[in-house]
Scaffold this motif. Structure first.
Motif, short mmCIF file in Angstrom:
data_model
loop_
_atom_site.label_atom_id
_atom_site.label_comp_id
_atom_site.label_asym_id
_atom_site.label_seq_id
_atom_site.Cartn_x
_atom_site.Cartn_y
_atom_site.Cartn_z
N MET A 34 0.85 -1.20 0.00
CA MET A 34 0.00 0.00 0.00
C MET A 34 0.88 1.25 0.00
N LYS A 67 2.46 4.82 0.66
CA LYS A 67 2.64 5.58 1.89
C LYS A 67 2.87 7.06 1.57
N HIS A 68 2.72 7.89 2.58
CA HIS A 68 3.05 9.31 2.48
C HIS A 68 4.22 9.61 3.42
N LEU A 118 -0.19 10.09 9.37
CA LEU A 118 1.15 9.61 9.00
C LEU A 118 1.86 9.10 10.24
N ASP A 177 4.55 5.90 -3.65
CA ASP A 177 4.49 6.70 -2.43
C ASP A 177 4.43 8.19 -2.78
N THR A 178 4.05 9.00 -1.81
CA THR A 178 4.02 10.45 -1.97
C THR A 178 4.99 11.08 -0.97
N PRO A 238 -2.99 10.40 3.10
CA PRO A 238 -3.56 9.07 2.85
C PRO A 238 -5.07 9.16 2.65
N ASP A 265 -7.52 7.39 3.57
CA ASP A 265 -8.37 7.14 4.73
C ASP A 265 -8.39 8.32 5.70
N GLN A 278 -6.78 8.24 -8.51
CA GLN A 278 -6.23 7.38 -7.47
C GLN A 278 -6.11 5.93 -7.92
#
Length: 638
Positions: free
Chosen positions: A1, A3-4, A40, A83-84, A244, A246, A419
């Motif tokens: 998944m 991540k940031h 985060l 990722d960001t 993220p 969520d 996305q």
């Protein structure tokens, strides 16, 4: 998944530069938002500030070597594809010999190339990360004594475009990045946090449009010089998610947000689902996506001032309002007042009335203007609303985007479709994306013609216009049937002149305010006395602000006497003025700074110097008692 990650830097107390007030607060607050509200993990957000030892987890001292180590570790060892990565900096920046530099805490202004960090190296280091989802946010402050032609930010804009890295700059190259004692933040970062935290601006171009709209308002609200942000955003990154997905469920538009908007006049965005129609082109947004046509000077591209005023906005993005709220409503009220008076006295001023068509304002007020299509999502609407009915929340981003396109909710569709991971994009993905983009662009133009026609009749109203009207109304002689009406109009217009002057003073334009209010005729004793009282007050405010500026310019890092002298200077600002509260806040801050200088000397073993510095903390300040305790402790050690 995916991540940031974030690298967040904020510096107040430089070793060799005049201290800043709230750069450190900017960084800490953004880091707290990302870790405590956006979710985060703390080890994915590196914080570099001059008080980093106070914090735990990923905090680091903001020296040049530390930054290089942090960036190398995160870019090469931690970030993965998809990722960001954020890079945020609040502190001093400088343009030297055509190159932009960030000044870390150990930078020497006399040795820029040897001690500062070039933004070219920062951007190229970020590009070594195995992801294209990069965001660079720079709230760079340059000294008021910097050379006026420095053009800080131009090179960075060119580099970001050539490297394809989204960039948000706090101001245009010919402006200064402002801080405010009232909110204890830089105004740019305050707007950034406000958009993220309270208004659901969690997609890149949504945040950019909020910044361009809100930042000038904050400058107006806190009486600071105008500051317009500058953006360079590749078209394929406009819908980059900044937190993220969520996190959206944890960041609704709360009652606190609505109260904040109401108390500060912030209705430029949308709150509680209230959408705002887009405005005409020509707003102060500066989005630079093509620098190939810029003229060059000594090999460096230079954007003229006209370029910043006319650069078009992001394609498909709602445009920002042109003027702060008080100006728009003030001009409207004054315009309608003048129109009413002229209509009532048409026989005197204008001759026989002529028929006119319906006013665009009346059409809009009557809700007869075309409504914004449902396909345009209200600004500030949560980016990921609840799952469509009957889905049980199990639809993928692609399916949600497909449903949104079918229901003509194009803004939401774009958010979902951007996305969708590359490997999950089906054959009809591009068709869906094209439909969403076209639909969203159409929805933004629906009310543009109506709004343009309305704005054509609402122009800034000069006080001289009312002065001229007063002179003409005086031509109605005593005994004429219209004499009493003319006298009433003269009184009303005189009050409008005072109101216009008040508005200019509220924007910090004291010279313009004084020039305007002096147009109030002296044969209206009550209004004239009011006008003269305004002149006296605004003249004093000009003096107060000069004193604050002089005090700030006297500060020299590690020299406690300069802080003591600055405190003595601002204590002369009289009570009853807004600048007095500013002075009191600065006195508190500077007294603490003197104590910090004293403690730093004590830590170096220079106890006598520490005592000398601490003794300069003025009595009656918050730091005084602590300073006296420290002096006693250090004297006992001697």
């Amino acid at each position: 998944m995916a991540k940031h990650w974030a690298i967040v830097i904020g510096i107040n107390q430089y070793h060799s530069l005049q201290p800043l007030m709230y750069a450190q607060s900017d960084a800490v607050e953004l880091r707290d938002f990302l870790t405590q509200e956006a979710g985060l993990p703390s080890d994915q957000c590196a914080l570099l500030t001059d008080v980093s030892p106070i914090f735990q987890d990923s905090a680091t001292y903001p020296a040049r070597e530390s930054l290089e180590q942090v960036m190398q570790d995160i870019c090469l060892n931690r970030v993965e594809a998809e990722d960001t990565l954020w890079f945020f900096f609040s502190g001093y920046g400088v343009s030297w010999e055509g190159q932009d530099f960030l000044l870390l805490i150990d930078a020497d202004p006399n040795r820029i190339k040897e001690t500062a960090v070039s933004l070219e190296s920062v951007l190229k280091q970020l590009k070594t990360a195995p992801t294209d989802n990069l965001v660079v946010v720079l709230d760079m402050n340059r000294s008021l004594s910097a050379q006026p032609n420095q053009q800080l930010g131009l090179q960075t804009l060119e580099l970001s475009r050539s490297l394809g890295i989204p960039l948000l700059l706090s101001c245009q190259p010919d402006q200064f990045s402002q801080e405010s004692l009232s909110i204890r933040h830089g105004l740019f970062t305050a707007a950034l946090l406000e958009g993220l935290r309270y208004h659901g601006r969690l997609v890149l171009f949504h945040l950019a449009e909020y910044l361009e709209e809100r930042l000038p308002d904050l400058c107006q609200l806190y009486a600071r010089p105008v500051q317009n942000p500058v953006f360079s955003v590749p078209s394929e990154k406009r819908f980059l998610m900044l937190v993220p997905p969520d996190a959206v469920t944890r960041l609704p538009l709360t009652e606190r947000a609505q109260a904040t908007a109401a108390s500060t006049g912030n209705f430029g965005g949308s709150a509680a689902g209230i959408s705002v129609a887009p405005v005409a082109a020509g707003a102060n947004r500066t989005v630079l996506e093509d620098a190939s046509s810029w003229p060059t000077e000594n090999g460096l591209s230079v954007v003229p001032a006209s370029e910043f005023a006319s650069t078009p906005p992001l394609a498909g993005a709602p445009r920002a309002k042109d003027a702060p709220n008080w100006q728009r409503w003030g001009f409207l009220a004054a315009g309608l007042l003048l129109l009413g008076v002229l209509v009532r006295n048409a026989s005197i001023f204008l001759g026989p009335p002529t028929p006119t068509g319906p006013s665009p304002i009346a059409v809009q007020a009557g809700n007869e203007a075309p409504a914004e299509p449902a396909s345009a999502p209200p600004v500030g609407t949560p980016l990921f609303p609840g799952s469509p009915a009957g889905t049980g929340g199990e639809l993928s981003a692609l399916e949600r985007g497909r449903v949104a396109v079918a229901e003509q909710r194009y803004g939401e569709a774009l958010t979902w479709l951007n996305q969708v991971p590359t490997e999950q994009r089906t054959e009809d993905f591009q068709t869906l994306l094209d439909q969403a983009q076209a639909g969203y662009a159409r929805s933004q133009l629906t009310n543009e013609d109506v709004l343009n026609s309305a704005r054509a009749i609402i122009q800034p109203v000069p006080a001289s216009l009312f002065s001229d009207a007063i002179k003409r109304a005086r031509q109605v002689p005593l005994g004429d049937p219209f004499y009493e009406q003319a006298q009433q109009d003269i009184n009303r217009w005189s009050q409008v002149i005072i109101d216009l002057a008040d508005g200019r003073a509220a924007a910090g334009q004291f010279n313009e305010a004084i020039s305007a209010v002096q147009l109030v005729p002296d044969d209206r004793p009550e209004l004239y006395q009011t006008a003269q009282a305004r002149v006296a007050r605004w003249e004093q405010q000009k003096i107060n602000r000069d004193v604050l500026k002089q005090a700030q310019e006297r500060l020299v890092p590690d020299q406690a006497n300069t802080f003591e002298n600055a405190i003595r200077l601002v204590r002369d600002i009289p009570a009853g003025y807004p600048e007095r509260s500013i002075a009191e806040e600065r006195i508190q801050q500077w007294s603490q700074d003197i104590l910090v200088i004293a403690r730093a000397r004590a830590a170096e073993g220079r106890l006598e110097d520490a005592i000398a510095a601490a003794s300069r903390v003025p009595e009656g300040t918050p730091a005084y008692e602590s300073a006296q305790q420290e002096i006693q402790a250090w004297q006992s050690q001697l």
